[in-house]
Design a protein around this motif. Structure first.
Motif, mmCIF file in Angstrom:
data_model
loop_
_atom_site.group_PDB
_atom_site.id
_atom_site.type_symbol
_atom_site.label_atom_id
_atom_site.label_comp_id
_atom_site.label_asym_id
_atom_site.label_seq_id
_atom_site.Cartn_x
_atom_site.Cartn_y
_atom_site.Cartn_z
ATOM 1 N N VAL A 257 0.838 -1.200 0.000
ATOM 2 C CA VAL A 257 0.000 0.000 0.000
ATOM 3 C C VAL A 257 0.875 1.252 0.000
ATOM 4 C CG1 VAL A 257 -1.771 1.317 1.224
ATOM 5 C CG2 VAL A 257 -1.830 -1.187 1.254
ATOM 6 N N SER A 258 0.520 2.191 -0.855
ATOM 7 C CA SER A 258 1.127 3.526 -0.852
ATOM 8 C C SER A 258 0.051 4.525 -0.440
ATOM 9 C CB SER A 258 1.660 3.885 -2.239
ATOM 10 O OG SER A 258 2.512 2.873 -2.733
ATOM 11 N N GLN A 259 0.431 5.483 0.368
ATOM 12 C CA GLN A 259 -0.550 6.441 0.870
ATOM 13 C C GLN A 259 0.079 7.831 0.955
ATOM 14 O OE1 GLN A 259 -2.595 4.821 4.185
ATOM 15 N NE2 GLN A 259 -3.938 6.566 4.498
ATOM 16 N N ILE A 260 -0.652 8.813 0.479
ATOM 17 C CA ILE A 260 -0.217 10.206 0.573
ATOM 18 C C ILE A 260 -1.377 11.025 1.113
ATOM 19 C CG2 ILE A 260 0.665 12.210 -0.679
ATOM 20 C CD1 ILE A 260 1.642 10.312 -2.848
ATOM 21 N N GLN A 261 -1.126 11.720 2.184
ATOM 22 C CA GLN A 261 -2.131 12.617 2.759
ATOM 23 C C GLN A 261 -1.557 14.027 2.803
ATOM 24 O OE1 GLN A 261 -3.095 12.989 7.118
ATOM 25 N NE2 GLN A 261 -4.985 11.950 6.493
ATOM 26 N N VAL A 262 -2.284 14.971 2.224
ATOM 27 C CA VAL A 262 -1.870 16.370 2.209
ATOM 28 C C VAL A 262 -2.856 17.163 3.056
ATOM 29 C CG1 VAL A 262 -1.301 18.366 0.776
ATOM 30 C CG2 VAL A 262 -0.948 16.044 -0.127
ATOM 31 N N VAL A 263 -2.357 17.779 4.115
ATOM 32 C CA VAL A 263 -3.196 18.504 5.058
ATOM 33 C C VAL A 263 -3.010 20.003 4.856
ATOM 34 C CG1 VAL A 263 -3.723 18.895 7.493
ATOM 35 C CG2 VAL A 263 -2.956 16.629 6.726
ATOM 36 N N GLY A 264 -4.117 20.701 4.587
ATOM 37 C CA GLY A 264 -4.056 22.145 4.394
ATOM 38 C C GLY A 264 -5.012 22.872 5.320
ATOM 39 N N SER A 265 -4.937 24.188 5.310
ATOM 40 C CA SER A 265 -5.806 24.991 6.176
ATOM 41 C C SER A 265 -7.267 24.902 5.771
ATOM 42 C CB SER A 265 -5.351 26.453 6.153
ATOM 43 O OG SER A 265 -5.400 26.971 4.823
ATOM 44 N N GLU A 266 -7.537 24.510 4.507
ATOM 45 C CA GLU A 266 -8.912 24.468 4.005
ATOM 46 C C GLU A 266 -9.416 23.056 3.748
ATOM 47 O OE1 GLU A 266 -10.659 27.228 3.870
ATOM 48 O OE2 GLU A 266 -8.901 28.374 4.528
ATOM 49 N N GLY A 267 -8.600 22.041 4.037
ATOM 50 C CA GLY A 267 -9.055 20.673 3.816
ATOM 51 C C GLY A 267 -7.897 19.694 3.756
ATOM 52 N N THR A 268 -8.247 18.410 3.681
ATOM 53 C CA THR A 268 -7.262 17.326 3.619
ATOM 54 C C THR A 268 -7.582 16.419 2.446
ATOM 55 O OG1 THR A 268 -6.886 17.339 6.015
ATOM 56 C CG2 THR A 268 -6.319 15.321 4.829
ATOM 57 N N ALA A 269 -6.572 16.150 1.638
ATOM 58 C CA ALA A 269 -6.717 15.216 0.521
ATOM 59 C C ALA A 269 -5.869 13.988 0.809
ATOM 60 C CB ALA A 269 -6.281 15.861 -0.789
ATOM 61 N N GLU A 270 -6.422 12.804 0.495
ATOM 62 C CA GLU A 270 -5.691 11.561 0.771
ATOM 63 C C GLU A 270 -5.838 10.597 -0.383
ATOM 64 O OE1 GLU A 270 -5.587 9.732 4.779
ATOM 65 O OE2 GLU A 270 -6.570 8.033 3.796
ATOM 66 N N LEU A 271 -4.695 10.048 -0.807
ATOM 67 C CA LEU A 271 -4.661 9.037 -1.867
ATOM 68 C C LEU A 271 -4.152 7.733 -1.275
ATOM 69 C CD1 LEU A 271 -4.724 8.084 -4.862
ATOM 70 C CD2 LEU A 271 -2.367 8.938 -5.050
ATOM 71 N N ARG A 272 -4.885 6.655 -1.527
ATOM 72 C CA ARG A 272 -4.486 5.314 -1.096
ATOM 73 C C ARG A 272 -4.444 4.437 -2.345
ATOM 74 N NH1 ARG A 272 -4.431 2.444 3.783
ATOM 75 N NH2 ARG A 272 -4.890 0.208 3.605
ATOM 76 N N CYS A 273 -3.257 3.851 -2.635
ATOM 77 C CA CYS A 273 -3.069 3.117 -3.879
ATOM 78 C C CYS A 273 -1.893 2.168 -3.691
ATOM 79 C CB CYS A 273 -2.819 4.094 -5.026
ATOM 80 S SG CYS A 273 -1.339 5.144 -4.783
ATOM 81 N N THR A 274 -1.305 1.708 -4.781
ATOM 82 C CA THR A 274 -0.071 0.928 -4.722
ATOM 83 C C THR A 274 0.854 1.383 -5.830
ATOM 84 O OG1 THR A 274 -1.218 -1.018 -3.836
ATOM 85 C CG2 THR A 274 0.975 -1.368 -4.748
ATOM 86 N N PHE A 275 1.997 1.948 -5.460
ATOM 87 C CA PHE A 275 3.020 2.304 -6.440
ATOM 88 C C PHE A 275 3.715 1.028 -6.929
ATOM 89 C CE2 PHE A 275 4.109 6.866 -4.756
ATOM 90 C CZ PHE A 275 2.854 7.290 -5.121
ATOM 91 N N GLY A 276 4.331 1.123 -8.107
ATOM 92 C CA GLY A 276 5.182 0.040 -8.578
ATOM 93 C C GLY A 276 4.430 -1.087 -9.259
ATOM 94 N N PHE A 277 5.116 -2.240 -9.385
ATOM 95 C CA PHE A 277 4.648 -3.338 -10.222
ATOM 96 C C PHE A 277 4.148 -4.550 -9.441
ATOM 97 C CE2 PHE A 277 7.497 -0.878 -12.844
ATOM 98 C CZ PHE A 277 6.856 -0.846 -14.071
ATOM 99 N N SER A 278 4.222 -4.516 -8.136
ATOM 100 C CA SER A 278 3.821 -5.688 -7.365
ATOM 101 C C SER A 278 2.357 -6.061 -7.662
ATOM 102 C CB SER A 278 3.976 -5.425 -5.868
ATOM 103 O OG SER A 278 3.348 -6.451 -5.119
ATOM 104 N N PRO A 279 2.074 -7.344 -7.874
ATOM 105 C CA PRO A 279 0.686 -7.775 -8.065
ATOM 106 C C PRO A 279 -0.102 -7.816 -6.750
ATOM 107 C CG PRO A 279 2.140 -9.675 -8.141
ATOM 108 C CD PRO A 279 3.027 -8.457 -8.060
ATOM 109 N N ASN A 280 0.583 -7.761 -5.626
ATOM 110 C CA ASN A 280 -0.071 -7.816 -4.316
ATOM 111 C C ASN A 280 -0.498 -6.402 -3.917
ATOM 112 O OD1 ASN A 280 -0.990 -8.869 -1.871
ATOM 113 N ND2 ASN A 280 0.962 -8.440 -0.863
ATOM 114 N N ARG A 281 -1.452 -5.852 -4.665
ATOM 115 C CA ARG A 281 -1.740 -4.430 -4.584
ATOM 116 C C ARG A 281 -3.183 -4.142 -4.178
ATOM 117 N NH1 ARG A 281 0.957 -2.680 -8.626
ATOM 118 N NH2 ARG A 281 -0.044 -0.645 -8.893
ATOM 119 N N GLN A 282 -3.411 -2.871 -3.877
ATOM 120 C CA GLN A 282 -4.777 -2.418 -3.657
ATOM 121 C C GLN A 282 -5.599 -2.656 -4.925
ATOM 122 O OE1 GLN A 282 -4.987 -1.920 -0.234
ATOM 123 N NE2 GLN A 282 -6.185 -0.121 -0.693
#
Length: 360
Positions: A257-282
């Motif tokens: 699992v790859s996860q990126i959360q960006v927290v700002g003064s007006e809101g929070t954005a979050e991406l949950r995915c899988t980087f790369g080539f592994s087949p054991n992915r989201q």
């Protein structure tokens, strides 16, 4: 007119990734390959009349426009500097270099040869990362970013050069961590780091069952790895944004699992995915936007695994054609390798205080 490309290095990346991608792309023509290992050259044979060389000495600026260097980490700077000094532009994927001194060497070679160093990770070219980037301007003042890439089982070439500090520079921080730092820069713009604190662990690196089976690496002689398989850190950028980073080649999780959360003064954005080539992915990428207690899903385009590399290649020819880009890649790499050096220094300090057995 196609960009004439030489692929230097016929390991997994050169053979399984760059050769097919470049061969199928209309902007590029593979005109040569090079590898110092006789077995690699023999296995490659002659593909569609592409010459195979034992060294880069056979490559010239008159016959090659760009060399894609896909050799082990410890050879990146040496090979790239030799090519740049001959006037051949070079593309290097992460890690561009292993030390600040190597960054200086590459900068000098780029200047003396008049060629261009191009570099960067493919992760920022993913469509889901692009969708996340489109939300950032609406988040107000960015305060914090969480970055993580945690594999269930994914130690590359266990016992080989990837797990040897003298050849890889370090472990997962140089491998997955560099991708995460490049993605951070693509989202917020480049910035130096004023504060860096990090810790590392090596619970899995010498246990064979945690290797990256999807890479189909050949077994390696019994050699103990001396790099970290897990890195956790906390940074503060010069612009005041705090960053938490977690990179692991192996863990007790069920999926990669790859996860990126960006927290700002007006809101929070979050991406949950899988980087790369592994087949054991989201099963799919999930992007959300949270404001004032309400979380909404944001559509994310579907794309084939690895399509980010094709998108990166589409941009590469344009970057190569603009002389104004000379010096940019090495400047960004210098910032990244410096934060990695500071991270390892912090981790060594922690281990020294706690008398933990030494590894980087």
């Amino acid at each position: 007119m196609s960009v004439r490309v030489a692929i230097v290095g016929l390991g997994w990346a050169g053979r399984e990734l760059w050769l097919p991608l470049l061969s199928e792309h209309g902007d590029f023509e593979v005109v040569a390959v090079a590898d110092s290992e006789p077995a690699a050259r023999e296995a490659f044979g002659v593909v569609a009349g592409i010459p195979v060389h034992a060294t880069v000495d056979a490559l010239t600026a008159q016959s090659v426009d760009l060399a894609v260097v896909a050799v082990p980490n410890f050879l990146h700077a040496e090979v790239a500097a030799a090519l740049l000094g001959k006037g051949i532009s070079v593309f290097l994927e992460k890690p561009v270099c292993l030390t600040s001194a190597e960054a200086d060497m590459l900068a000098a070679a780029e200047r003396s040869g008049g060629a261009m160093l191009l570099a960067g990770s493919a992760a920022p070219y993913r469509s889901d990362v692009g969708a996340l980037a489109s939300l950032v301007p609406d988040l107000g003042h960015i305060r914090h970013v969480d970055l993580s890439w945690v594999r269930a089982r994914g130690i590359p070439k266990a016992g080989g050069w990837f797990t040897q500090r003298s050849k890889a520079g370090g472990g997962v921080l140089f491998d997955l961590g560099w991708h995460l730092l490049d993605t951070l820069a693509s989202l917020l713009g480049p910035a130096r780091f004023a504060e860096v604190v990090g810790v590392t662990a090596n619970d899995f690196v010498n246990v064979g069952s945690w290797s990256a089976a999807w890479r189909h690496d050949q077994p390696v002689a019994d050699t103990a790895g001396d790099v970290e398989d897990t890195a956790r850190g906390f940074f503060v950028r010069d612009d005041g944004v705090s960053v938490a980073l977690h990179a692991s080649w192996a863990s007790h999780e069920a999926r990669d699992v790859s996860q990126i959360q960006v927290v700002g003064s007006e809101g929070t954005a979050e991406l949950r995915c899988t980087f790369g080539f592994s087949p054991n992915r989201q099963p799919r990428s999930v992007l959300t936007l949270t404001r004032e207690g309400t979380t909404t899903s944001v559509p994310v385009p579907d794309e084939p695994i690895g399509n980010e590399y094709r998108r990166q290649l589409c941009r590469l020819a344009g970057v190569l054609g603009d002389p104004g880009n000379r010096g940019r890649a090495i400047g960004e790499a210098r910032t990244t390798v410096r934060v990695i050096e500071d991270f390892y220094a912090s981790a060594r300090s922690v281990r020294a205080r706690n008398a933990v057995p030494a590894y980087r």
